[in-house]
Design a protein around this motif. Structure first.
Motif, PDB file in Angstrom:
ATOM      1  N   ALA A  50       0.848  -1.186   0.000  1.00  0.00           N
ATOM      2  CA  ALA A  50       0.000   0.000   0.000  1.00  0.00           C
ATOM      3  C   ALA A  50       0.884   1.236   0.000  1.00  0.00           C
ATOM      4  O   ALA A  50       1.761   1.380   0.857  1.00  0.00           O
ATOM      5  CB  ALA A  50      -0.919   0.001   1.216  1.00  0.00           C
ATOM      6  N   GLY A  51       0.661   2.117  -0.972  1.00  0.00           N
ATOM      7  CA  GLY A  51       1.414   3.363  -1.055  1.00  0.00           C
ATOM      8  C   GLY A  51       0.516   4.558  -0.809  1.00  0.00           C
ATOM      9  O   GLY A  51      -0.633   4.590  -1.288  1.00  0.00           O
ATOM     10  N   PHE A  52       1.039   5.539  -0.067  1.00  0.00           N
ATOM     11  CA  PHE A  52       0.277   6.738   0.267  1.00  0.00           C
ATOM     12  C   PHE A  52       1.120   7.979   0.017  1.00  0.00           C
ATOM     13  O   PHE A  52       2.324   7.989   0.294  1.00  0.00           O
ATOM     14  CB  PHE A  52      -0.149   6.720   1.748  1.00  0.00           C
ATOM     15  CG  PHE A  52      -1.122   5.636   2.073  1.00  0.00           C
ATOM     16  CD1 PHE A  52      -2.487   5.853   1.990  1.00  0.00           C
ATOM     17  CD2 PHE A  52      -0.667   4.369   2.442  1.00  0.00           C
ATOM     18  CE1 PHE A  52      -3.380   4.841   2.283  1.00  0.00           C
ATOM     19  CE2 PHE A  52      -1.557   3.351   2.729  1.00  0.00           C
ATOM     20  CZ  PHE A  52      -2.922   3.591   2.651  1.00  0.00           C
ATOM     21  N   ASP A  53       0.461   9.019  -0.467  1.00  0.00           N
ATOM     22  CA  ASP A  53       1.118  10.295  -0.730  1.00  0.00           C
ATOM     23  C   ASP A  53       0.248  11.392  -0.126  1.00  0.00           C
ATOM     24  O   ASP A  53      -0.845  11.690  -0.630  1.00  0.00           O
ATOM     25  CB  ASP A  53       1.268  10.494  -2.241  1.00  0.00           C
ATOM     26  CG  ASP A  53       1.967  11.801  -2.614  1.00  0.00           C
ATOM     27  OD1 ASP A  53       2.193  12.635  -1.725  1.00  0.00           O
ATOM     28  OD2 ASP A  53       2.276  11.969  -3.814  1.00  0.00           O
ATOM     29  N   VAL A  54       0.720  11.972   0.985  1.00  0.00           N
ATOM     30  CA  VAL A  54       0.014  13.085   1.629  1.00  0.00           C
ATOM     31  C   VAL A  54       0.605  14.368   1.069  1.00  0.00           C
ATOM     32  O   VAL A  54       1.708  14.777   1.437  1.00  0.00           O
ATOM     33  CB  VAL A  54       0.152  13.029   3.161  1.00  0.00           C
ATOM     34  CG1 VAL A  54      -0.496  14.246   3.794  1.00  0.00           C
ATOM     35  CG2 VAL A  54      -0.477  11.755   3.702  1.00  0.00           C
ATOM     36  N   ARG A 107      -5.762 -11.379  -2.121  1.00  0.00           N
ATOM     37  CA  ARG A 107      -4.384 -10.903  -2.064  1.00  0.00           C
ATOM     38  C   ARG A 107      -4.072 -10.374  -0.666  1.00  0.00           C
ATOM     39  O   ARG A 107      -4.962 -10.149   0.143  1.00  0.00           O
ATOM     40  CB  ARG A 107      -4.155  -9.813  -3.107  1.00  0.00           C
ATOM     41  CG  ARG A 107      -4.466 -10.266  -4.527  1.00  0.00           C
ATOM     42  CD  ARG A 107      -4.060  -9.229  -5.533  1.00  0.00           C
ATOM     43  NE  ARG A 107      -4.444  -9.612  -6.885  1.00  0.00           N
ATOM     44  CZ  ARG A 107      -3.958  -9.055  -7.984  1.00  0.00           C
ATOM     45  NH1 ARG A 107      -3.085  -8.081  -7.889  1.00  0.00           N
ATOM     46  NH2 ARG A 107      -4.359  -9.468  -9.173  1.00  0.00           N
ATOM     47  N   THR A 108      -2.788 -10.129  -0.460  1.00  0.00           N
ATOM     48  CA  THR A 108      -2.346  -9.692   0.864  1.00  0.00           C
ATOM     49  C   THR A 108      -1.517  -8.425   0.748  1.00  0.00           C
ATOM     50  O   THR A 108      -0.623  -8.328  -0.098  1.00  0.00           O
ATOM     51  CB  THR A 108      -1.493 -10.788   1.538  1.00  0.00           C
ATOM     52  OG1 THR A 108      -2.256 -11.989   1.619  1.00  0.00           O
ATOM     53  CG2 THR A 108      -1.075 -10.349   2.941  1.00  0.00           C
ATOM     54  N   VAL A 109      -1.799  -7.457   1.620  1.00  0.00           N
ATOM     55  CA  VAL A 109      -0.966  -6.260   1.739  1.00  0.00           C
ATOM     56  C   VAL A 109       0.117  -6.555   2.775  1.00  0.00           C
ATOM     57  O   VAL A 109      -0.187  -6.797   3.949  1.00  0.00           O
ATOM     58  CB  VAL A 109      -1.803  -5.036   2.169  1.00  0.00           C
ATOM     59  CG1 VAL A 109      -0.898  -3.813   2.371  1.00  0.00           C
ATOM     60  CG2 VAL A 109      -2.873  -4.735   1.128  1.00  0.00           C
ATOM     61  N   VAL A 110       1.362  -6.559   2.338  1.00  0.00           N
ATOM     62  CA  VAL A 110       2.446  -6.987   3.218  1.00  0.00           C
ATOM     63  C   VAL A 110       3.257  -5.824   3.781  1.00  0.00           C
ATOM     64  O   VAL A 110       3.961  -5.987   4.780  1.00  0.00           O
ATOM     65  CB  VAL A 110       3.386  -7.968   2.493  1.00  0.00           C
ATOM     66  CG1 VAL A 110       2.652  -9.258   2.156  1.00  0.00           C
ATOM     67  CG2 VAL A 110       3.970  -7.342   1.238  1.00  0.00           C
ATOM     68  N   ARG A 111       3.209  -4.672   3.161  1.00  0.00           N
ATOM     69  CA  ARG A 111       3.956  -3.513   3.630  1.00  0.00           C
ATOM     70  C   ARG A 111       3.163  -2.249   3.296  1.00  0.00           C
ATOM     71  O   ARG A 111       2.269  -2.262   2.441  1.00  0.00           O
ATOM     72  CB  ARG A 111       5.336  -3.416   2.965  1.00  0.00           C
ATOM     73  CG  ARG A 111       6.309  -4.549   3.323  1.00  0.00           C
ATOM     74  CD  ARG A 111       6.971  -4.295   4.676  1.00  0.00           C
ATOM     75  NE  ARG A 111       7.888  -5.369   5.020  1.00  0.00           N
ATOM     76  CZ  ARG A 111       9.181  -5.397   4.679  1.00  0.00           C
ATOM     77  NH1 ARG A 111       9.696  -4.408   3.963  1.00  0.00           N
ATOM     78  NH2 ARG A 111       9.940  -6.407   5.032  1.00  0.00           N
ATOM     79  N   THR A 112       3.564  -1.136   3.921  1.00  0.00           N
ATOM     80  CA  THR A 112       2.936   0.154   3.657  1.00  0.00           C
ATOM     81  C   THR A 112       4.016   1.223   3.582  1.00  0.00           C
ATOM     82  O   THR A 112       4.887   1.308   4.461  1.00  0.00           O
ATOM     83  CB  THR A 112       1.932   0.528   4.767  1.00  0.00           C
ATOM     84  OG1 THR A 112       0.915  -0.476   4.827  1.00  0.00           O
ATOM     85  CG2 THR A 112       1.293   1.881   4.485  1.00  0.00           C
ATOM     86  N   GLY A 113       3.963   2.031   2.527  1.00  0.00           N
ATOM     87  CA  GLY A 113       4.884   3.148   2.375  1.00  0.00           C
ATOM     88  C   GLY A 113       4.121   4.463   2.339  1.00  0.00           C
ATOM     89  O   GLY A 113       3.013   4.527   1.799  1.00  0.00           O
ATOM     90  N   LEU A 114       4.716   5.493   2.912  1.00  0.00           N
ATOM     91  CA  LEU A 114       4.073   6.802   3.001  1.00  0.00           C
ATOM     92  C   LEU A 114       5.066   7.886   2.612  1.00  0.00           C
ATOM     93  O   LEU A 114       6.224   7.868   3.044  1.00  0.00           O
ATOM     94  CB  LEU A 114       3.597   7.053   4.440  1.00  0.00           C
ATOM     95  CG  LEU A 114       3.121   8.464   4.803  1.00  0.00           C
ATOM     96  CD1 LEU A 114       1.843   8.821   4.059  1.00  0.00           C
ATOM     97  CD2 LEU A 114       2.915   8.586   6.316  1.00  0.00           C
ATOM     98  N   CYS A 115       4.623   8.832   1.790  1.00  0.00           N
ATOM     99  CA  CYS A 115       5.427  10.021   1.552  1.00  0.00           C
ATOM    100  C   CYS A 115       4.592  11.251   1.871  1.00  0.00           C
ATOM    101  O   CYS A 115       3.354  11.223   1.797  1.00  0.00           O
ATOM    102  CB  CYS A 115       5.979  10.073   0.128  1.00  0.00           C
ATOM    103  SG  CYS A 115       4.759  10.232  -1.193  1.00  0.00           S
ATOM    104  N   VAL A 116       5.271  12.324   2.266  1.00  0.00           N
ATOM    105  CA  VAL A 116       4.591  13.540   2.712  1.00  0.00           C
ATOM    106  C   VAL A 116       5.232  14.758   2.065  1.00  0.00           C
ATOM    107  O   VAL A 116       6.415  14.753   1.719  1.00  0.00           O
ATOM    108  CB  VAL A 116       4.638  13.688   4.250  1.00  0.00           C
ATOM    109  CG1 VAL A 116       3.918  12.534   4.932  1.00  0.00           C
ATOM    110  CG2 VAL A 116       6.083  13.771   4.746  1.00  0.00           C
ATOM    111  N   ALA A 117       4.431  15.798   1.934  1.00  0.00           N
ATOM    112  CA  ALA A 117       4.927  17.070   1.398  1.00  0.00           C
ATOM    113  C   ALA A 117       5.640  17.823   2.512  1.00  0.00           C
ATOM    114  O   ALA A 117       5.121  18.790   3.084  1.00  0.00           O
ATOM    115  CB  ALA A 117       3.777  17.886   0.834  1.00  0.00           C
ATOM    116  N   GLY A 118       6.809  17.342   2.850  1.00  0.00           N
ATOM    117  CA  GLY A 118       7.599  17.933   3.917  1.00  0.00           C
ATOM    118  C   GLY A 118       8.917  17.205   4.019  1.00  0.00           C
ATOM    119  O   GLY A 118       9.195  16.287   3.243  1.00  0.00           O
ATOM    120  N   SER A 119       9.732  17.597   4.959  1.00  0.00           N
ATOM    121  CA  SER A 119      11.039  16.963   5.116  1.00  0.00           C
ATOM    122  C   SER A 119      10.998  15.931   6.231  1.00  0.00           C
ATOM    123  O   SER A 119      10.311  16.102   7.239  1.00  0.00           O
ATOM    124  CB  SER A 119      12.109  18.022   5.411  1.00  0.00           C
ATOM    125  OG  SER A 119      11.756  18.794   6.543  1.00  0.00           O
TER     126      SER A 119
END
Length: 306
Positions: free
Chosen positions: A10-14, A63-75
């Protein structure tokens, strides 16, 4: 491995104004729903809710979600996983979304531009390239670099803040505390503001794009200015890093046909001869979901073959 049994991430972009999410497969495909919705005040709570939705969707398909990645508009501080700055979402500052007990299940956290360039190198327009620079233009302007196959993060993890290259010391003030930053004159937000100021129309970059496509001379001029300013920034970064590829991405890249020719012309004008010879300037291949794909790729260690 059959497509029905492959592990998904699962990928997320805030971002500055929205949250994007999707399930990502080993080849970068976005599997099932692609989510792009306005960011709520509780952005991490929104991520938690969307993750539950994606996990349920994956399970419904066997199917299976095995990991989660997140990116944010910041440092993001290297080593600590702490969000050090987030000009458009100050409530995130100081949080560690990947910390045990956060309830988010985040396995990788990154700045959105860094993640987007990882996505483009893994799956998109810079695939397999050893040296690449990315400029991602949306609410603000983000930058990233990959040097000899490794992402450049800097001592604190906040390298390549391209949106805060000072292009006019006497220019408008910026949320970073400085003035005259690139993103104050060459972001989607800046374009929308200039469109409203010069035409009396809405402060809306999409409206400006529609007007430019309809032949409105003021809107056409504004996109040409955007291209020239971004082109000068591209040249600065290319002269510093001598990349094989410069990727132009972010939401504004959806209308790159309105400014890409001006961007390339300005960049060639300001690049050194050798840099200009070596660097290809391309539009990202992953569109608005580059950060989602990159966040998933960063979370994939030990799951997908690197």
């Amino acid at each position: 491995m059959s497509s029905g049994r492959e592990p998904l991430i699962a990928g997320f972009d805030v971002g500055g104004t929205s949250v994007r999410a999707a399930l990502v497969a080993v080849d970068g495909r976005l599997v099932g729903s692609t989510i792009d919705e306005p960011r709520r005040p509780d952005a991490l709570g929104q991520v938690r809710d969307l993750r539950e939705r994606l996990v349920a969707e994956a399970a419904a398909g066997g199917r299976t979600v095995v990991r989660t990645g997140l990116c944010v508009a910041g440092s993001v501080e290297a080593g600590t996983g702490r969000i050090a700055s987030a000009p458009t979402a100050p409530a995130l500052v100081g949080l560690r979304p990947g910390a045990p007990g956060s309830g988010l299940g985040i396995d990788a956290l990154a700045n959105d531009a860094n993640a987007a360039l990882v996505g483009e190198r893994r799956f998109g327009a810079a695939r397999g390239v050893g040296d690449a620079v990315g400029i991602f233009v949306g609410t603000g302007v983000g930058g990233a670099a990959i040097v000899a196959g490794r992402q450049l993060l800097g001592a604190s993890g906040v390298a390549l803040e391209a949106g805060h290259i000072v292009v006019d010391p006497d220019g408008p003030s910026c949320a970073c505390g400085g003035a005259g930053c690139l993103e104050q004159v060459a972001s989607g937000t800046a374009l929308a503001r200039r469109f409203a100021e010069t035409t009396g129309g809405p402060a809306d970059a999409r409206a400006a794009a529609r007007a430019a496509r309809a032949g409105d001379p003021t809107a056409v001029r504004l996109f040409a200015e955007l291209g020239r300013r971004l082109g000068a920034a591209v040249a600065t970064l290319a002269n510093l890093f001598n990349p094989e590829v410069v990727v132009i991405g972010g939401g504004v890249a959806d209308v790159s046909d309105l400014f890409l020719e001006d961007l390339r012309a300005a960049a060639r004008t300001h690049m050194t001869t050798v840099t200009g010879r070596d660097a290809r300037i391309v539009v990202g291949g992953l569109g608005r979901f580059a950060g989602v794909a990159g966040a998933a790729a960063l979370a994939s260690t030990g799951v997908w073959d690197d």
